[in-house]
Enzyme design. Structure first.
Site, PDB file in Angstrom:
ATOM      1  CE  LYS A 112      -1.885   2.816   2.654  1.00 22.68           C
ATOM      2  NZ  LYS A 112      -2.002   3.842   1.791  1.00 22.68           N
ATOM      3  CD  GLU A 116      13.200   1.797   6.593  1.00 18.57           C
ATOM      4  OE1 GLU A 116      12.835   2.638   5.785  1.00 18.57           O
ATOM      5  OE2 GLU A 116      13.716   0.944   6.387  1.00 18.57           O
ATOM      6  CB  CYS A 149      13.490   9.780   7.502  1.00 12.30           C
ATOM      7  SG  CYS A 149      14.163   8.459   6.548  1.00 12.30           S
ATOM      8  CD  GLN A 197       5.307  18.545   4.355  1.00 10.85           C
ATOM      9  OE1 GLN A 197       4.402  17.846   4.829  1.00 10.85           O
ATOM     10  NE2 GLN A 197       6.633  18.419   5.117  1.00 10.85           N
ATOM     11  CD  GLU A 214      10.847  14.013  10.444  1.00  9.84           C
ATOM     12  OE1 GLU A 214      11.573  13.407   9.746  1.00  9.84           O
ATOM     13  OE2 GLU A 214       9.455  13.440  10.875  1.00  9.84           O
TER      14      GLU A 214
END
Length: 499
Positions: free
Chosen positions: A188, A263, A297, A344, A401
């Site tokens: 997915k 992750e 990341c 974003q 982050e």
């Protein structure tokens, strides 16, 4: 590979309706609903319509994978490897087309997209070799009539849930080792970047993968992801994405004792300590900070530098940031593309505002860029690469982050304080250390609480090295390297009486 060629190709592909890939067939979602997908750099340009799947679609895909597992697990390692080697060849053969698709839906520049496809091929080849490297043991026995062995076997159906920032390499990173170790898959991808995964299914089929071994379900996390994670026939979940969502997935999986490989996020630092080549350090830092528009990341988002080096290093960094040309993937000389979408962009701009409000100095960038086309066509969501200086450990931009092209510089009195600052976040993914001192190069990897340490270069990983993090950056066995075996296989102790 000019502007005309790419845009003409994209326009030829536009407007198609896509489907799920279940048991080797392209099938519409049971809901009949679809969602439109638009180009990242040209938000008014429709790529196509993609399924909005639900629990029924997930169940069909999992059942297909479960049935296929019966034969795939018994397929020889060389045969499984052969499929993956052919798949890697096909990735390279179709590299330019895949890069066009990737850049269109995700926004990254073509050079990065081409590199991502090549990296996917490299990882597929390494994974193919893993089919020959499934470990076992024969152990001394307490009883001379009994032989003791430890064998490994594939766990079964694996749910592979991929993010939007690397829509080709991350699915391959999950699917390829699963196949090598004898597992079957339901993939997915992120609903923001489904197009690349459609093409990956076509290439896997072309490589000779049997029906049902890999299945594709497209849709949102709430309607397709949740039932996939909670499905009783799914033995493991490999997920890449936000820490918040990863924790939620881990909770659902833990409730039924399913394995997880997570992750998650990062707040990666570059430590610059007693280092003469500040020019070279700036090159590595800027590349690692602004590749993929900072939406990865492993992006460097913090620089922790000795006070006496800070001024010179900042100058080198700003010089390189000024040289970054921001624009769409097809533009000549472009070095950074748009953010994935408006949401974003607004999130990153909110962090920039917070940084200024909390007292950090905006030394470069921070402004949105208007990329409206000559014909009035809407441009993508572009932002200047951004540098904050005079950042302190308590500031939001030093801890959270951001996932965008924002770099923060903190100053340290000595290497001990630099290590303390590096560890002063909830994350523990990667760190870069730039130093001419061999004692620090040997000592700091033990003191900084991360999964990956890079000495005198940025945070680029390699196709055979374990990849992962600690703390809020990851959970479960590291991916990419041989450590994948710990996730995709289980161990079984065998006692055999010889007479």
């Amino acid at each position: 590979m000019g502007e005309y060629r790419m845009l003409n190709w994209l326009d030829e592909q536009a407007g198609r309706k896509y489907a799920n890939f279940i048991n080797g067939e392209w099938v519409d979602s049971a809901t009949g609903r679809t969602s439109p997908l638009y180009e990242s750099a040209r938000p008014s340009k429709k790529i196509g319509d993609f399924p909005d799947s639900d629990e029924e679609d997930v169940n069909r895909a999992v059942q297909a994978a479960h049935e296929a597992f019966r034969s795939w697990r018994n397929t020889s390692g060389p045969a499984r490897a052969g499929v993956l080697y052919r798949f890697a060849d096909l990735l390279e053969r179709n590299r330019e087309e895949l890069a066009y698709m990737l850049s269109a839906e995700q926004g990254k520049v073509l050079a990065e997209s081409l590199g991502e496809v090549q990296r996917a091929a490299n990882e597929a080849r390494f994974a193919a070799g893993e089919a020959f490297r499934v470990d076992g043991q024969t152990l001394p026995s307490e009883n001379d009539q009994i032989r003791g062995e430890v064998i490994r076997y594939p766990i079964g159906v694996v749910a592979c849930i991929a993010p939007w920032n690397f829509p080709i390499v991350t699915p391959v990173r999950k699917v390829a080792p699963a196949l090598a170790y004898g597992c079957t898959v339901v993939l997915k991808p992120a609903s923001a970047t489904p197009w690349s995964s459609v093409r990956l299914m076509e290439l896997l089929a072309e490589a000779g993968l049997p029906k049902g071994v890999v299945n594709l379900v497209l849709g949102s996390g709430s309607t397709a992801g949740d039932p996939l994670v909670s499905h009783p026939l799914v033995s493991g979940i490999s997920f890449t994405g936000s820490t918040e969502l990863g924790l939620r997935i881990n909770g659902i999986a833990a409730a039924r004792l399913a394995k997880t490989q997570l992750e998650l996020g990062g707040k990666n630092a570059a430590l610059v300590l007693d280092y003469d080549n500040l020019d070279g350090a700036a090159d590595q830092i800027v590349t690692a900070a602004f590749a993929c528009s900072g939406q990865r990341c492993t992006a460097i988002s913090r620089v922790i530098v000795q006070k006496d080096l800070a001024g010179r290093l900042n100058g080198h960094i700003i010089e390189r940031m000024k040289a970054i040309k921001v624009g769409p993937a097809w533009a000549d000389g472009v070095g950074m593309g748009p953010l994935i979408d408006k949401k974003q962009l607004e999130s990153v701009k909110a962090y920039i505002a917070t940084g200024k409000n909390e007292g950090a100095v905006l030394s470069y960038g921070g402004e949105s860029l208007d990329m409206t086309g000559e014909n009035g066509e809407e441009g993508g969501y572009y932002l200047q690469p951004t540098l904050f200086t005079d950042v302190t450990r308590g500031m939001t931009i030093a801890k959270e982050e951001i996932f965008g092209p924002v770099l923060s510089v903190l100053e340290a009195a000595d290497w001990e304080e630099a290590v303390e600052l590096a560890n002063a976040t909830e994350y523990g993914l990667a760190v870069s250390v730039f130093t001419d001192r061999l004692d620090l190069a040997g000592t700091l990897p033990d003191l900084i609480d991360v999964g990956m340490v890079h000495i005198n270069h940025g945070t680029a990983s390699q196709a055979h090295m374990p990849f992962g993090g600690v703390k809020s950056s990851g959970f479960g066995p590291f991916s990419i390297g041989h450590t994948n075996q710990e996730f995709f296989t289980n161990v079984k102790a065998v006692y055999m009486k010889s007479r």
